[in-house]
Design an enzyme around this catalytic site. Structure first.
Site, mmCIF file in Angstrom:
data_model
loop_
_atom_site.group_PDB
_atom_site.id
_atom_site.type_symbol
_atom_site.label_atom_id
_atom_site.label_comp_id
_atom_site.label_asym_id
_atom_site.label_seq_id
_atom_site.Cartn_x
_atom_site.Cartn_y
_atom_site.Cartn_z
ATOM 1 N N ASP A 37 0.873 -1.186 0.000
ATOM 2 C CA ASP A 37 0.000 0.000 0.000
ATOM 3 C C ASP A 37 0.899 1.221 0.000
ATOM 4 O OD1 ASP A 37 -2.088 2.028 0.738
ATOM 5 O OD2 ASP A 37 -3.283 0.234 1.059
ATOM 6 N N TYR A 147 -13.384 7.063 -13.410
ATOM 7 C CA TYR A 147 -13.415 5.805 -12.659
ATOM 8 C C TYR A 147 -13.932 4.664 -13.536
ATOM 9 C CZ TYR A 147 -14.255 2.758 -8.584
ATOM 10 O OH TYR A 147 -14.237 1.720 -7.671
HETATM 11 N N1 LIG Z 1 -15.792 0.800 -1.670
HETATM 12 C C1 LIG Z 1 -16.535 0.631 -2.764
HETATM 13 O O1 LIG Z 1 -17.716 0.976 -2.793
HETATM 14 C C2 LIG Z 1 -15.920 -0.033 -3.979
HETATM 15 C C3 LIG Z 1 -16.796 -0.511 -4.969
HETATM 16 C C4 LIG Z 1 -16.270 -1.138 -6.087
HETATM 17 C C5 LIG Z 1 -14.892 -1.270 -6.214
HETATM 18 N N2 LIG Z 1 -14.072 -0.787 -5.242
HETATM 19 C C6 LIG Z 1 -12.627 -0.946 -5.436
HETATM 20 O O2 LIG Z 1 -12.101 -1.703 -4.366
HETATM 21 C C7 LIG Z 1 -10.707 -1.419 -4.236
HETATM 22 C C8 LIG Z 1 -10.389 -1.195 -2.774
HETATM 23 O O3 LIG Z 1 -11.047 -0.024 -2.345
HETATM 24 P P1 LIG Z 1 -11.678 0.105 -0.872
HETATM 25 O O4 LIG Z 1 -13.128 0.219 -1.037
HETATM 26 O O5 LIG Z 1 -11.129 -0.934 0.013
HETATM 27 O O6 LIG Z 1 -11.155 1.564 -0.513
HETATM 28 P P2 LIG Z 1 -10.133 2.074 0.593
HETATM 29 O O7 LIG Z 1 -9.984 3.509 0.319
HETATM 30 O O8 LIG Z 1 -10.555 1.610 1.930
HETATM 31 O O9 LIG Z 1 -8.756 1.303 0.236
HETATM 32 C C9 LIG Z 1 -8.010 1.613 -0.911
HETATM 33 C C10 LIG Z 1 -6.542 1.425 -0.562
HETATM 34 O O10 LIG Z 1 -5.768 1.633 -1.748
HETATM 35 C C11 LIG Z 1 -4.620 2.382 -1.366
HETATM 36 N N3 LIG Z 1 -4.042 3.105 -2.502
HETATM 37 C C12 LIG Z 1 -4.554 4.198 -3.137
HETATM 38 N N4 LIG Z 1 -3.711 4.605 -4.095
HETATM 39 C C13 LIG Z 1 -2.650 3.752 -4.081
HETATM 40 C C14 LIG Z 1 -1.442 3.667 -4.832
HETATM 41 N N5 LIG Z 1 -1.156 4.549 -5.810
HETATM 42 N N6 LIG Z 1 -0.589 2.661 -4.557
HETATM 43 C C15 LIG Z 1 -0.863 1.774 -3.554
HETATM 44 N N7 LIG Z 1 -1.975 1.827 -2.801
HETATM 45 C C16 LIG Z 1 -2.855 2.804 -3.057
HETATM 46 C C17 LIG Z 1 -5.096 3.316 -0.278
HETATM 47 O O11 LIG Z 1 -4.000 3.811 0.498
HETATM 48 C C18 LIG Z 1 -6.049 2.424 0.487
HETATM 49 O O12 LIG Z 1 -5.413 1.748 1.553
HETATM 50 C C19 LIG Z 1 -10.435 -0.207 -5.138
HETATM 51 O O13 LIG Z 1 -9.831 -0.660 -6.339
HETATM 52 C C20 LIG Z 1 -11.833 0.328 -5.418
HETATM 53 O O14 LIG Z 1 -11.897 1.018 -6.642
HETATM 54 C C21 LIG Z 1 -14.552 -0.179 -4.122
#
Ligand SMILES: NC(=O)c1ccc[n+]([C@@H]2O[C@H](COP(=O)([O-])OP(=O)(O)OC[C@H]3O[C@@H](n4cnc5c(N)ncnc54)[C@H](O)[C@@H]3O)[C@@H](O)[C@H]2O)c1
Length: 268
Positions: A37, A147
């Protein structure tokens, strides 16, 4: 059953949300875990009995070093979850900037691409690569142009990678979560979208991170050895079609306003 004993798994975006839940679940199922991360994930790594490797997934060289770190630490690589991502710039297409689209593609899409590219030479034959796309890669979603483009690209590259790596028995799948109960869902300015998402998911609630981790657990296990090239929704039924939360008010409108079908016919 679904044991991950003997697996060595890299999980990106493991400091928070879906990645954190997945890393902890993989560890409980017997895997050695490497948490990556841009945000510090040392505490989660300790809890999971694994290691943390600070990584910005948009930087190809850092992703390459991440995969090598897993092999250096645990002697092999069997499992990768390319999950790190951002919500990024919001707004209708007329407001998208070069910086906005570059950021979404660099982190969300290229982060996954570099993850596949640099896992492939190191991962054991029969391994499993998994990517986090989104329901937003399957549907058009107004005001989320950057996105959706980045997430649709993940689905396309997942299928291509699945075909290219199939001769080595390496499976590549992605998941398409609906709105999940993680910090990403609570970004400022998206409160209305959050409530809308809950109404659009027919099961009527947010996806829990542990439920996503459970799907990743299955995809990572050898019990799932014939599943590859898929984009699997985990969205409370949203991709099945419009649920009653959406259709119900339309029925009410039809009955209360006695709509005339003639109004919907093409003119001329
Ligand atoms: N939460 C939702 O509703 C949702 C829905 C569909 C898809 N997603 C996808 O799920 C995945 C995880 O998201 P989440 O919901 O756990 O969000 P979150 O914000 O809790 O976690 C995302 C993590 O990615 C890390 N991150 C961001 N940019 C980065 C980089 N350049 N290099 C390394 N790490 C990086 C952040 O520090 C964070 O810890 C993402 O790809 C997101 O697009 C989320």
């Amino acid at each position: 059953m679904f044991s991950l004993d003997g697996k060595v798994a890299v999980i990106t975006g493991a400091a928070s949300g879906l990645g954190k839940a997945t890393a902890l679940r993989f560890a409980r199922a017997g895997a050695k875990v490497v948490l990556a991360d841009i945000t510090d994930a040392k505490e989660v790594a300790v809890e999971a009995g694994g290691i943390y490797v600070k990584t910005d997934v948009s930087q190809e060289e850092e992703v390459k070093e991440l995969m090598q770190a897993a092999v250096s630490e645990y002697g092999k690589l069997t499992t990768v979850v390319n999950n790190a991502g951002i919500g990024g710039q919001m707004g209708t297409l007329d407001s998208i900037t070069r910086e906005g689209i570059d950021e979404a593609l660099d982190i969300n899409f290229k982060g996954v691409l570099w993850g596949i590219k640099h896992a492939a030479p190191l991962i054991a034959d029969g391994g499993s690569i998994m990517n986090t796309a989104s329901y937003a890669g399957l549907f058009g979603t107004p005001t989320y142009g950057c996105y959706v483009a980045s997430k649709a690209a993940i689905i396309a590259i997942t299928k291509t990678a699945a075909l290219e790596l199939a001769p080595r028995g390496i499976r590549v799948n992605c998941i398409c979560p609906g709105t999940a109960d993680t910090p990403m869902a609570y970004i400022e300015g998206a409160e209305v979208e959050l409530k809308l998402a809950c109404m659009l998911q027919p099961l009527g609630r947010l996806v829990q991170p542990e439920e996503v981790a459970a799907l990743y657990h299955f995809l990572a296990s050898d019990d799932c050895a014939m599943v590859t090239g898929l984009a699997i929704p985990i969205d409370g039924g949203m991709t099945a079609g419009p649920g009653l939360g959406v259709i119900g008010p339309l029925y009410e409108k039809i009955f209360s306003e006695s709509l005339d079908i003639e109004d919907f016919k093409a003119e001329g």
